[in-house]
Design a protein around this motif. Structure first.
Motif: not given
Length: 87
Positions: A28-34
């Protein structure tokens, strides 16, 4: 999320991921960071707001948020304050 051509779909995806806070995982955090790199300003702002909901758990996004903050992007500055990372 990132591959959909419709900015509205990406926007609502980011908002939905933000609603997982604070229990969302690394994916989730990776998708938001992207999503911070999205060309649509609404998606980028929503990603900042979503990451802010995660607080210190979103420390993996700090590098990208700092780059945006140094460029004067106010939503990133606000997100960094919520994540409460100093330095």
């Amino acid at each position: 999320l990132a591959t959909d051509k419709d900015a509205t779909v990406r926007l609502y995806s980011v908002k939905t991921l933000g609603n997982l806070a604070p229990s969302g995982g690394k994916a989730t955090l990776k998708a938001l960071t992207n999503a911070l790199q999205d060309k649509d300003p609404g998606v980028k702002k929503a990603a900042c707001e979503a990451l802010a909901k995660f607080g210190p758990a979103a420390k993996s996004a700090v590098g990208t948020l700092r780059k945006l903050a140094k460029a004067g992007y106010a939503p990133a500055i606000k997100a960094l304050a919520k994540i409460d990372i100093k330095g």
